[in-house]
Every structure is written in C-alpha cells, then in structure tokens.
Design an enzyme around this catalytic site. Structure first.
Site, short mmCIF file in Angstrom:
data_model
loop_
_atom_site.label_atom_id
_atom_site.label_comp_id
_atom_site.label_asym_id
_atom_site.label_seq_id
_atom_site.Cartn_x
_atom_site.Cartn_y
_atom_site.Cartn_z
N HIS A 83 0.82 -1.22 0.00
CA HIS A 83 0.00 0.00 0.00
C HIS A 83 0.86 1.27 0.00
O HIS A 83 0.37 2.33 -0.33
CB HIS A 83 -1.05 -0.02 1.12
CG HIS A 83 -0.57 0.32 2.49
ND1 HIS A 83 -0.24 -0.62 3.44
CD2 HIS A 83 -0.39 1.52 3.11
CE1 HIS A 83 0.12 -0.03 4.56
NE2 HIS A 83 0.04 1.28 4.38
N ASP A 219 1.17 -7.66 2.46
CA ASP A 219 1.23 -6.23 2.11
C ASP A 219 2.69 -5.77 1.93
O ASP A 219 3.23 -5.05 2.76
CB ASP A 219 0.55 -5.43 3.22
CG ASP A 219 0.26 -3.99 2.79
OD1 ASP A 219 0.85 -3.53 1.80
OD2 ASP A 219 -0.54 -3.33 3.48
N SER A 627 3.96 2.32 8.43
CA SER A 627 3.78 1.30 7.41
C SER A 627 5.06 1.11 6.66
O SER A 627 5.72 2.08 6.27
CB SER A 627 2.67 1.70 6.45
OG SER A 627 1.46 1.32 7.00
#
Ligand code: ARG
Ligand code: ASP
Length: 697
Positions: A83, A219, A627
C-alpha cells in the site's frame, strides 16, 4: 534549562515495559535499552543508532515522506508495503499491463521501473538543539514573537550545521515544542520499482479486512535505490547504479513465536497522546461522525463504479484506498475510545495533575492551563467542524472541486504578482495531467452529488456540463493567456463561480477564527506538556510522533478483544484459504497460490509444524507512517514488515491501551515465499542475507 534536567531525571526512572511509546533513536541508552533487554533484546543502544559506526538506523528510510522502507541487500534493495508503493504500481498499470491486478516482477536491473517524484531519505545523525533553538526566547514574549525567534534561531543552526553538499537538514519540535532536534538527512531520488505481488495477495481482504485482525495480507512491495557512480544521491539517469548501503538488514527465517521481543523502527507520522479529555471528546463526538459520513457517501459512488469498470478501477485505486483507509480508521477509533474509557481516564489524569499542582504549590503558575484549554476547545468547536468539512468537500473527494480550489489560489497569486501567478499556473497545469489521467467526469459528478449535501444546500450538477474543465484540453485552454485574460475567463466559468463562493466564505469566515484560536491552544498545550512532566515525573513520557525516526518495542502477543474471545498472535496460509471467495474483488486467491498451498510447496519458509505463517501481531506502539517499517528481532534481523493495527486499538493515536493495542506485521517468511515460490524471483532472494539460528553472535 531547568526543564531538561528534570527530563533527564525522570527518564532515568525504570518503568515497566509494554506501555507503548515511540522513542528517539539517539536517546535509547538507559531506560529504553534496559527495557528492551528485559524484554529479551540482545541489542545495545549503539547497535540501533550510532553516528560513527554503521547501525540499524542506516538501513531504515523515510519512503516518499509518508511511509517507511528498509534496505535488505548490499545492492540497495528496499522493502516496503504494497500500500506504500500502491501509487507507483498504479501509475505503471494499464489495461494491457495490469500490475495492480497481476503483480509485477523485474527479472533484471534493466526491467526495474523508474518513478518520477518518488524519493527516500536516510537519517545521517540526530542532535539535540533545544538550547540553541530557544536562545533568547523569553516568557514575556508573545506567541508570535516566540515563534519568530525560534524560526530565526533554527535557520541559523541549519546554516551553520556541518554537512556534505548532498545532505540536508531539518529541525523538528518535540514534546509540543519543549525540545528541539536537528536531523541531518540524505535523500535519494532515483527509486525504481522491482516487484509487487498481485493485489489479491498485497491487498488481500481489502477494505473488509483493513484495520482488522486476524489478517492474511501479503502487504509488501520491492524497490531499489539508485545512486551515481560515487554512491551519492542523483536525479534519475540510466547511468545510475544500485546504491551500496552502510547497513542492510539480514533476514531471520527461524520465525517468531508468542512473547518474542520485537522492535519496529520507522517514521510514525502524527499522534496526539497528551490531548486534554475535552479535545478527545470533540474529535470523537463532533468531528469523526461527520467526516465518517461524508467519506462513506463518496465511497459508495467510487466503489460501485470501480466494480463496474476496469478502467475506473485502475484510475480510482489510490484515491479509493486513501479515502477508505481513514474512513474506517475513524470508525474504529471512536469504538476504541469508548471501549477503553479513554475520556474518563484522561479526566482522572487531569485531576491527578491538578492535585499535584496543589501539593507542589504550583496552582498559581499552571492552574489556568486546563480550564483555559477547555474554554478554547469549546470556542473553536464549530469552526473546527466546519473547517474539516470544507477540507473534505473541497480538497479530498470531488476532483473538480479540488481543482477549483487550487485555481482560486492562482487568482490570489495574480493579485500579488505576475511571477507568482506564473508559478502557480505552471504547478496547476502540471498537476492537471495526473488529475485527469485518473478522473472520470461522470464518477466525479456522482461524488460531488453525494458529498456536497453534507456541506451546503446549494447543489448544482449543471456546472459539470457547463465548465471548461470537463476535459483536460478545454481546461488547459482556459488557462492560456495573460493573468488578466485568465482571471476573466475563470470568473466566467460555471464551476469556478460556484466553488469561489465557498472558498471565499472559508477564507473570510472559517480560517480567521481558526487561526486566532489554534495557536493559543498550541501554546497552552506546550505549557501543559511541560507542567505535566514536571509535576507527575513518574509517568512515562515519549514525544508525540512528528514524522521523525523512532523506535518502538514490545513482544509478539495475542489479545482479548471482548469477553470470551482470544486472538492468537499468528495467522497462516490456511487462513487465506478459509477466507477465499472465488472471483470476489476482496477475497479471491490467485490460482498459483492455491496450487502451492495444495502441494504444501513452501520451500524453506514453513514453520516447524509445516505451516506457512502469513501475519503476526505485537505490542509495538505504531501509527500511520510506520507502514513499511521493519519488525526486528532480538538480534537485529528483519522478521516482519509492519503495515497496520488491530481494529480494537486504532485509538492508540490518542490513547494507547496495552491490553488491546496491537500492530500488525507480515511475517517475512511469507514475503520470501511469495518472491521465491509464487513469483519465481529467486535472483532477488539471492541478493539478500538469510540467517538461521537467529544469527546469534
Ligand atoms: N490501514 C493500513 C494503514 O493505515 C493499511 C492501509 C492499506 N489500505 C487499504 N485501503 N486497505 O495505512
Ligand atoms: N497502515 C498505516 C500506515 O500506512 C500504519 C498504521 O496506521 O498503523 O502507516
């Protein structure tokens, strides 16, 4: 600085670990180092951060200013989230080469894809510059005078900082402006896409599973840093070569189990851990419900259109993800604040604070802070809500409205000078290319019709027919000519006329109130922070996240979200198959992955029982920006990749509850398995350094 002495004093007090906190990597010696070691870490503070020797920090970068990534090979290979690389993957995607859907793997260096505008930044060193920044700042100054002095001091420090030509500097405020740190940075601008799994792996579970545990998302994506022949930062050039890092993370493939130590090293964006109760209540009761509702309306339109049309799916992928991500987070945040009793607990802290002021005879100096904050938060409430809604309606959802908002800035610039006008016009013109590439006018009109009623009763869909900005060509044409001609044409354009009324109202009636009250709140919160640390010195204070490099640590741990339910800390590929819904846009599973599962063809990446781990959770205190951060084991090896938090704990930006706040990581063995077995990109595995037996020293 009296304050600093106090700070050093309470940091020396040993507290129990696992309470959350995002710590400054250059200050780990003492409390943090002890804490980490008591949780099982074998690392010293200098293994993590050192200026003279290579250390873990030399492998961690700020990725495009919003995420984190880490170097995992001597050839500058970078690991981050799917992402985080999503915008780049999207921009290389088309109906013919649908990398979003099918994934992308470069088989040689020459196949790696350049990304205009993408950059990463290393931290070379961190210095406490509090004293120099606050020099000459006195209590009798107004807030504005203080800010201006701080600004000029900071500029001077940056000018005088010793650094190489290609390095940068920045100074950031910590503890609400009670402490300042200087960062010397190194920024690389030639970052190429190396690999990405299909969205059915990298975004498996999509919005339904976002912010949720148990999770089964792979991810991750891979990039590579390129440098000039001297290994220094350089703009993109085909002559650039793979960057040689000072340090890269070895990858530990023994795996993790519950209670193992982990630390997460990255660039958390923003937290608000010291808000007064009234501010939390305002966010939860007044702001979140409105922003949730407006985004929900936009998402209904976007989601339906993306499902119906592949071209629109590609065009709207990043926008949808951005809008949906915060939308769902705010819902979770509200639930978590309620469940954890955060507001009542914050009120308890405030009573404790007031009592301590009494005992220490400091009521006179600091007793006004909380009542005054309460008054200011009440005073700003209506404006704060309106302002947020303006931002949603005119900058975050309908793109025609967003473009009109930008054009009002072009008009303003024309008032000040032709040069300003020219600069802003050029900016807007170049932004328009990207904007129209990913916009569908009918979809945008649908978004406008869904969103605008939350802001006004004045809705007029005919502007979409009448405006010159319904196509890129006619829009650009309108912007041709002298500033006078452009302004005249603009002010005759239906969409511009429509939007300008609201933008003017925003600048005349909303912003002035906000800009009057907000700095006062900030100044008081600075005082509050300082007083809190002084009178309740036994609490643990970490500085709020501010986009700078931080260390957080904890253990791999399950949790109990509610009565009689316990969540295990590790998920497996079996769980991917349990969630599999053939053909579903969120839960489809690629054929190849199903085959590997059926044959249990996991290579060396399965655990001791033969199962393939996918994700795990821990007590590391993380936030947006973390992230892509590496999850590092007790020996300094990469064992996971941070990408999310659990639903029950998304309020951790305002209130960290160790019982239910967990960060979510992809197990690095799943990453390796996908690269090796799924994608057949063994050459990338060969670049890395895999260690067994934890690589114990
Ligand atoms: N919730 C995670 C973070 O805050 C992951 C987001 C991925 N995006 C998505 N819409 N699934 O960014
Ligand atoms: N998913 C977030 C990010 O993109 C991390 C989080 O908010 O926990 O940084």
């Amino acid at each position: 600085m009296k304050f600093l002495k106090i700070l050093v004093f309470f940091i020396a007090i040993q507290m129990s670990a696992q309470q959350g906190g995002m710590w400054i990597p250059s200050l780990l010696q003492g409390m943090n180092e002890n804490d980490m070691q008591s949780l099982g870490s074998k690392l010293t503070a200098a293994d993590i951060y050192s200026v003279n020797a290579s250390s873990l920090k030399d492998a961690v970068v700020h990725f495009n200013g919003g995420c984190t990534a880490e170097v995992i090979s001597p050839e500058g290979l970078l690991l981050t989230n799917h992402h985080c690389g999503f915008g780049q993957i999207q921009s290389h995607s088309s109906l013919e080469n649908d990398y979003l859907k099918d994934g992308f793997w470069a088989s040689t260096l020459a196949d790696e894809l350049p990304n205009n505008g993408l950059y990463v930044e290393f931290i070379v060193r961190i210095e406490d510059v509090t004293q120099q920044v606050l020099e000459g700042v006195t209590e009798t100054m107004t807030d504005r005078e203080k800010q201006s002095k701080i600004g000029s001091n900071s500029a001077k420090i940056e000018r005088e900082t010793k650094k190489e030509d290609w390095q940068g500097t920045k100074i950031k405020a910590f503890y609400k402006g009670n402490q300042y740190f200087l960062f010397v940075t190194e920024r690389y601008d030639d970052i190429r896409l190396v690999g990405a799994p299909p969205s059915s792996i990298g975004k498996f579970g999509s919005d339904t599973d976002n912010w949720v545990w148990p999770r089964h998302t792979g991810d991750f994506s891979l990039f590579r840093i390129y440098a000039n022949k001297q290994n220094q930062p350089a703009k993109y050039s085909k002559d650039n070569v793979p960057f040689k890092p000072k340090h890269f993370l070895p990858i530990g493939i023994d795996g993790i189990s519950e209670d193992d130590f982990t630390m997460v090293f990255g660039f958390p964006g923003t937290t608000d851990e010291y808000l007064p109760a009234i501010a939390i209540a305002q966010t939860v009761e007044k702001i979140n419900p409105k922003t949730i509702a407006i985004r929900e309306a936009a998402l209904k339109v976007i989601d339906a259109n993306m499902k119906a049309d592949d071209q629109i799916r590609i065009q709207y992928a990043s926008k949808q993800a951005r809008i949906a991500n915060a939308w769902k987070k705010w819902i979770g945040e509200n639930l978590g604040i309620k469940k954890s009793g955060a507001i009542a607990k914050r009120k308890d802290l405030e009573s404790e604070f007031t009592k301590a002021l009494e005992t220490k005879k400091l009521l006179e100096t600091y007793g006004h802070i909380l009542p005054e904050l309460e008054r200011l938060y009440n005073a700003i409430e209506e404006t704060a809500v309106k302002r947020r809604m303006f931002i949603e309606a005119f900058t975050g959802t309908s793109e025609l409205m967003q473009l009109m908002f930008r054009l009002t800035q072009v008009e303003n610039a024309a008032m000040s000078s032709d040069a300003d006008f020219e600069r802003l016009r050029t900016n807007v013109l170049s932004a328009m290319d990207g904007l129209y590439k990913n916009m569908n006018l009918e979809v945008d009109k649908g978004i406008y019709l869904a969103v605008m009623p939350f802001y006004t009763t004045n809705i007029d869909a005919s502007i979409y027919e009448k405006t010159a900005f319904k196509t890129l060509e006619t829009g650009k044409k309108l912007l041709e000519g002298t500033s006078k001609e452009v302004l005249e044409k603009l002010n005759n354009d239906a969409a511009y006329q429509y939007a300008k009324v609201f933008v003017n109202d925003f600048y005349n009636n909303i912003e002035p109130v906000f800009r009057d009250i907000n700095p006062k709140i900030n100044a008081l919160e600075q005082q509050y922070m300082k007083a809190l640390m002084m009178v309740l010195p036994n609490q643990r204070y970490f500085p709020d996240a501010n986009g700078t490099l931080r260390v957080t640590y904890g253990k791999v741990k399950g949790y109990e979200p509610r009565d009689a339910v316990y969540y295990e800390p590790i998920t497996y590929l079996d769980g991917v198959m349990e969630k599999y819904v053939p053909g579903d846009y969120e839960f489809d599973v690629p054929q190849k992955l199903q085959e590997l599962y059926a044959k249990k063809d996991y290579g060396p990446y399965a655990d001791a029982t033969g199962k393939l781990p996918v994700c795990f959770i821990g007590t590391n205190h993380t936030t947006g920006g973390n992230s892509g951060s590496p999850a590092i084991d007790a020996y300094g090896n990469l064992v996971g990749l941070n990408f999310d938090r659990v639903w029950e704990g998304t309020m951790s930006d305002m209130y960290y509850d160790p019982e239910i706040c967990r960060n979510i990581m992809v197990d690095v063995r799943y990453v390796l398995f996908i690269i090796d077995k799924y994608a057949g990109a063994k050459h990338l595995i060969n670049e890395m350094k895999l260690v067994r037996n934890k690589g114990k020293k």
